[in-house]
Design an enzyme around this catalytic site. Structure first.
Site, PDB file in Angstrom:
ATOM      1  N   PHE A  11      -3.658 -13.973   0.842  1.00 15.20           N
ATOM      2  CA  PHE A  11      -3.025 -14.935  -0.079  1.00 15.20           C
ATOM      3  C   PHE A  11      -2.001 -15.813   0.655  1.00 15.20           C
ATOM      4  O   PHE A  11      -2.120 -17.043   0.690  1.00 15.20           O
ATOM      5  CB  PHE A  11      -2.388 -14.134  -1.222  1.00 15.20           C
ATOM      6  N   THR A 133       8.939  -8.001   3.372  1.00 17.95           N
ATOM      7  CA  THR A 133       9.153  -8.109   1.926  1.00 17.95           C
ATOM      8  C   THR A 133      10.576  -7.722   1.538  1.00 17.95           C
ATOM      9  O   THR A 133      11.215  -6.930   2.246  1.00 17.95           O
ATOM     10  CB  THR A 133       8.150  -7.167   1.208  1.00 17.95           C
ATOM     11  N   ASP A 134      11.029  -8.219   0.389  1.00 18.87           N
ATOM     12  CA  ASP A 134      12.336  -7.785  -0.131  1.00 18.87           C
ATOM     13  C   ASP A 134      12.267  -6.351  -0.668  1.00 18.87           C
ATOM     14  O   ASP A 134      13.306  -5.741  -0.928  1.00 18.87           O
ATOM     15  CB  ASP A 134      12.855  -8.742  -1.222  1.00 18.87           C
ATOM     16  N   GLU A 135      11.048  -5.807  -0.818  1.00 18.95           N
ATOM     17  CA  GLU A 135      10.931  -4.438  -1.364  1.00 18.95           C
ATOM     18  C   GLU A 135      11.505  -3.391  -0.407  1.00 18.95           C
ATOM     19  O   GLU A 135      11.783  -2.268  -0.820  1.00 18.95           O
ATOM     20  CB  GLU A 135       9.471  -4.130  -1.707  1.00 18.95           C
ATOM     21  N   TYR A 159       4.075   1.585   0.051  1.00 21.14           N
ATOM     22  CA  TYR A 159       3.960   0.223   0.609  1.00 21.14           C
ATOM     23  C   TYR A 159       5.276  -0.217   1.227  1.00 21.14           C
ATOM     24  O   TYR A 159       5.332  -0.592   2.410  1.00 21.14           O
ATOM     25  CB  TYR A 159       3.531  -0.771  -0.489  1.00 21.14           C
ATOM     26  N   LYS A 163       6.342  -1.009   5.163  1.00 22.53           N
ATOM     27  CA  LYS A 163       6.845  -2.306   5.636  1.00 22.53           C
ATOM     28  C   LYS A 163       8.226  -2.118   6.282  1.00 22.53           C
ATOM     29  O   LYS A 163       8.541  -2.746   7.296  1.00 22.53           O
ATOM     30  CB  LYS A 163       6.938  -3.305   4.474  1.00 22.53           C
ATOM     31  N   PRO A 214      -2.260  -6.370 -19.846  1.00 18.95           N
ATOM     32  CA  PRO A 214      -1.500  -5.125 -19.678  1.00 18.95           C
ATOM     33  C   PRO A 214      -0.169  -5.365 -18.978  1.00 18.95           C
ATOM     34  O   PRO A 214      -0.107  -6.053 -17.967  1.00 18.95           O
ATOM     35  CB  PRO A 214      -2.424  -4.273 -18.788  1.00 18.95           C
ATOM     36  N   TYR A 216       3.294  -3.271 -17.526  1.00 21.40           N
ATOM     37  CA  TYR A 216       3.882  -1.956 -17.234  1.00 21.40           C
ATOM     38  C   TYR A 216       5.163  -1.732 -18.040  1.00 21.40           C
ATOM     39  O   TYR A 216       6.041  -2.608 -18.086  1.00 21.40           O
ATOM     40  CB  TYR A 216       4.249  -1.863 -15.765  1.00 21.40           C
ATOM     41  N   ARG A 223      11.710  -9.853 -11.197  1.00 16.74           N
ATOM     42  CA  ARG A 223      11.308 -10.271  -9.859  1.00 16.74           C
ATOM     43  C   ARG A 223      11.796 -11.705  -9.642  1.00 16.74           C
ATOM     44  O   ARG A 223      11.966 -12.455 -10.594  1.00 16.74           O
ATOM     45  CB  ARG A 223       9.764 -10.233  -9.704  1.00 16.74           C
ATOM     46  N   PRO A 292       4.714   4.764 -11.352  1.00 11.14           N
ATOM     47  CA  PRO A 292       5.706   5.724 -10.854  1.00 11.14           C
ATOM     48  C   PRO A 292       6.635   5.065  -9.819  1.00 11.14           C
ATOM     49  O   PRO A 292       6.165   4.303  -8.970  1.00 11.14           O
ATOM     50  CB  PRO A 292       4.864   6.828 -10.192  1.00 11.14           C
TER      51      PRO A 292
END
Ligand code: NAD
Length: 352
Positions: A11, A133-135, A159, A163, A214, A216, A223, A292
């Site tokens: 992407f 990533t900011d994660e 994930y 990273k 859907p 969550y 975000r 989770p």
């Protein structure tokens, strides 16, 4: 410039390559394994350019990566190849450890050997740009804080942990070996050519099919949405102008709750392509069991890249999401070919 882009069929990688080929004179070698997430059809508009070439290689395959470096003789590396979907990392973390950690290590070692063999001028202009990533910073639940480049790492998912590991390796290769690296950590991207299992394309395509939308938990996760073409501009700026050893956070200044993102998409579709039964698309929203370990809030402080490199996003969320919905409405064939698997079957030579 000769630039190797890893993960260029994904992407963000494909947006980076389209940006470079359309707006600069640089040459690009796209190195991509073509996992389920790699789609060369996202590069159709530039694939015939004399400045573009592609090699199907796994970044864990040191020998073949080294050959590609020696043949292409890059000045810059933009490393985007990764397993990137949090839900998939929960179901099967092994590929995330392989590609994101071992793959990044492999690339760093090949790059180090190649860089050490360059003459002085080429060695000083070489850059290894790691896209992250900011994660890696974890969760901002219950605060109004923003992630800065100094925020401590606290990843939550397989994930983001993989990273985070790769970011640490890249910094170690800079500190220990002097490899000239730059790192960027960005927020959630959205825009054209986004794989249909991700939230925004999933909602658009399900809505058009009259399927459930859907969400969550309660949809209250926040975000900071970044339009992918703004991100591509930022990445090119960082790899060409960023300072060695520095990290730059990239964000869109667009904090939104997931539920509001979905409602905005529904409202745009109500306007552009109303349901034939007259119902608003919001009637399709369904709340499902939360993921989770789901982080509640991510938000980026992008002051450094603005002050130091003069980059700011051009799209607001309102303008970017409208462009995105419009793109999906006009590119349903691209989506169809991802959804029915033909984008993969044809390149593998498999009959439908
Ligand atoms: P993507 O999943 O769409 O694309 C990843 C690409 O990497 C695919 O083309 C895939 O074929 C390729 N790839 C996977 N494993 C490989 C391997 N072993 N060898 C070579 N190629 C391989 O991902 P994306 O959304 O474009 O993300 C690109 C980068 O940006 C990733 O590093 C991701 O962690 C980071 N990032 C993404 C987001 C986002 O919102 N999408 C946000 C922050 C950071």
């Amino acid at each position: 410039m000769k630039i190797i882009v890893t993960g260029g069929a994904g992407f963000i990688g494909s947006a980076v390559i389209r940006h470079i080929i359309k707006n600069t004179n640089s040459y690009v070698l796209n190195i991509d394994k073509l996992t389920y997430a790699g789609n060369l059809e996202s590069l159709a508009e530039i694939e015939d350019s004399a400045n573009y070439s592609f090699k199907q290689i796994d970044i864990c395959d040191a020998t073949t990566i080294e050959q590609a470096f020696n043949e292409f003789q890059p000045n810059l590396i933009m490393h985007l190849a990764a397993e990137s979907h949090v839900d998939r990392s929960i179901d099967g973390p092994a590929e995330f450890i392989n590609t994101n950690i071992v793959g990044t290590y492999t690339l760093l070692e090949v790059a180090r050997k190649y860089w050490q063999g360059l003459d002085d001028a080429d060695r000083s202009s070489f850059r290894f740009h790691h896209i992250s990533t900011d994660e890696v910073y974890g969760d901002l639940e219950g605060t109004t804080d923003l992630f800065t480049e100094k925020t401590p790492y606290a990843p939550s998912s397989p994930y983001s942990a993989s990273k985070a590991s790769s970011d640490h390796l890249v910094r170690a290769w800079y500190r220990t070996y002097g490899l000239p690296v730059v790192i960027t950590n960005c927020s959630n991207n959205y825009g054209p050519f986004h794989f249909p299992e991700k939230l925004i394309p999933l909602v658009i395509l399900n809505a058009l099919d009259g399927k459930e939308l859907p969400i969550y938990g309660k949809g209250d996760q926040i975000r900071d949405w970044l339009y992918v073409e703004d991100h591509a501009r930022a990445l090119y700026k960082v790899v060409t102008e960023g300072a060695i050893g520095e990290t730059y956070n990239i964000g869109g200044h667009n904090e939104k709750q997931n539920i509001d993102v979905v409602k905005t998409i529904c409202q745009i579709l109500d306007e552009l392509k109303p349901q034939s039964n007259g119902q608003p698309y919001e009637s399709l929203i369904t709340f499902v069991k939360d993921r989770p370990g789901h982080d509640l809030r991510y938000a980026i402080d992008a002051t450094k890249i603005k002050n130091v490199l003069g980059w700011t996003p051009q799209e607001t969320f309102d303008s970017g999401i409208r462009k995105t919905v419009d793109w999906y409405l006009n590119n349903l064939e691209w989506c169809q070919r991802v959804q029915d698997g033909s984008y993969q079957r044809e390149r593998l030579g498999v009959q439908p």
